[in-house]
Design a protein around this motif. Structure first.
Motif, PDB file in Angstrom:
ATOM      1  N   PHE A  18      -1.858  -5.589   6.785  1.00 29.34           N
ATOM      2  CA  PHE A  18      -3.193  -5.012   6.616  1.00 29.34           C
ATOM      3  C   PHE A  18      -4.259  -5.901   7.238  1.00 29.34           C
ATOM      4  CE2 PHE A  18      -2.799  -7.713   2.840  1.00 29.34           C
ATOM      5  CZ  PHE A  18      -4.041  -8.316   2.753  1.00 29.34           C
ATOM      6  N   GLY A  58      -6.340  -1.146   2.479  1.00 26.11           N
ATOM      7  CA  GLY A  58      -6.080   0.100   3.188  1.00 26.11           C
ATOM      8  C   GLY A  58      -7.011   0.301   4.363  1.00 26.11           C
ATOM      9  N   ASP A  62       4.824  -3.538   2.676  1.00 28.01           N
ATOM     10  CA  ASP A  62       4.619  -2.625   3.798  1.00 28.01           C
ATOM     11  C   ASP A  62       5.253  -3.178   5.070  1.00 28.01           C
ATOM     12  OD1 ASP A  62       3.091  -1.058   2.089  1.00 28.01           O
ATOM     13  OD2 ASP A  62       1.202  -1.975   2.729  1.00 28.01           O
ATOM     14  N   LEU A 115       0.818  -1.215   0.000  1.00 26.71           N
ATOM     15  CA  LEU A 115       0.000   0.000   0.000  1.00 26.71           C
ATOM     16  C   LEU A 115       0.851   1.264   0.000  1.00 26.71           C
ATOM     17  CD1 LEU A 115      -2.716  -1.010   2.631  1.00 26.71           C
ATOM     18  CD2 LEU A 115      -2.974  -0.952   0.148  1.00 26.71           C
TER      19      LEU A 115
END
Length: 376
Positions: A134, A168, A130, A123
């Motif tokens: 998430f 997200g 990342d 993301l």
């Protein structure tokens, strides 16, 4: 079987055998491979679907391997790195995932110890994994709101675009929920101040803080219990059902000869777990929505169509020795001793035939042959 039942079945296995697993390899065989095959639906013995010891050269590093790669549509889509189940997951464990993520087509990376699964994507920067997951799936305490997203990574319902588009929101919702859980468990000063200043008009001094810290904790626990009670009441028969959930340590139940007060009915997680197992078993015969739970002081009942005349099973768990109550063609109950909820699976045939009898009678198809005694 729905993904919720598949995840719960694996969670039961982990709970039962976790203490026996001491190595990373044992963790893979006992828990991670069943997760890939049973929960996600991939054939772990088909190298076009699941690639163990996946290799992709990264810069000057040659021959490094990652534990598993899952392919879908002929492309590697998911990378999995495994640590042994006794190791708490840390971002330092994900170094190989970081490197492999940049040189493969995979958009999803999973770091797991067999019980907790951390899902990562890119993301923050394209093709760069990342630093924070998430989605975090803990099989020791399954958050069922995450299961629809997990289902999008299964073989039969693979939808990578949908997962990425929701990642997200999931990332921040998950972090916020974990922060809230921590505050409910042990509130920080800022949290205590935030709530106190909305109900107390004086200055927020040290004395006031000391007074309100236990009050905030108590209010949080009571609020959560009320929310759980409301959900259980709906599950067990609507707003008139009597349910009590306690955060205190369990105590030995009172003898059955004592007067019963419906306000004292306590539904335990073990009873709900047993109910989910019974429901998963008989789903082969009837829609899950028709399997209804009804708790009492002495036992936890599982009924067809919320009808007392159609008992499927009774869970006698409010005692030192646990029993599963099953019913014959005359609705005579026999209590089968069990050690833990997984033992319910040993009586799956009898539970299914009980439901089949009710369905046959309703359709005037005649009686179902009697069930043979099930060995204990």
């Amino acid at each position: 079987m729905e993904i919720a039942e598949r995840a719960q079945a694996l969670a039961l296995k982990i709970r039962k055998h976790k203490a026996d697993i001491a190595t990373e390899e044992a963790t893979k065989n006992a828990f991670v491979m069943p997760f890939i095959s049973t929960v996600l639906g991939y054939d772990v013995f088909n190298p076009s679907e699941v690639i163990p010891e996946f290799t992709a050269d990264v810069g000057t590093k040659k021959g490094e391997k990652i534990d598993y790669a899952i392919a879908h549509g002929g492309q590697v889509q998911v990378l999995i790195e495994v640590k042994k189940i006794s190791d708490p997951l840390r971002i330092e464990h994900a170094s190989q995932l970081f490197r492999y993520f940049a040189v493969t087509n995979a958009r999803i990376a999973i770091l797991t110890n067999g019980e907790t699964y951390e899902f990562y994507t890119d993301l923050d920067a394209p093709n760069r994994m990342d630093a924070k997951p998430f989605l975090v799936l803990d099989l020791a305490d399954i958050d069922e709101t995450l299961l629809p997203e997990l289902a999008k990574l299964t073989k039969e319902s693979f939808d990578l675009d949908s997962v990425i588009s929701a990642a997200g929101e999931l990332k921040y919702i998950g972090q916020l929920k974990r922060i809230l859980a921590a505050q409910f468990k042990q509130p920080e000063d800022e949290w205590v101040r935030f709530l106190t200043t909305r109900v107390y008009e004086g200055s927020f001094t040290q004395r006031v803080r000391d007074q309100f810290v236990p009050l905030v904790s108590k209010a949080a626990r009571q609020f959560l219990n009320e929310q759980v009670n409301d959900r259980l009441k709906n599950a067990l028969g609507g707003p008139d059902a009597y349910v009590s959930v306690s955060t205190e340590m369990p105590v030995e139940p009172e003898p059955e000869s004592r007067p019963v007060d419906v306000d004292d009915v306590v539904t335990t997680e073990e009873e709900l777990e047993g109910y989910r197992i019974v429901r998963a078993i008989v789903c082969s015969e009837v829609a899950a929505a028709r399997i209804v739970a009804r708790d009492t002081k002495t036992y936890f009942g599982v009924l067809l169509d919320d009808n007392n005349r159609k008992p499927i099973a009774r869970l006698w768990f409010n005692r030192s020795r646990k029993y599963l109550g099953v019913f014959d063609e005359n609705k005579v109950e026999t209590r089968m001793p069990i050690t833990d909820t997984e033992d319910i699976y040993r009586h799956a045939d009898q539970l299914r035939k009980t439901v089949a009898r009710y369905l046959a009678k309703a359709m005037d198809l005649g009686p179902v042959p009697p069930v043979e005694d099930v060995p204990v």
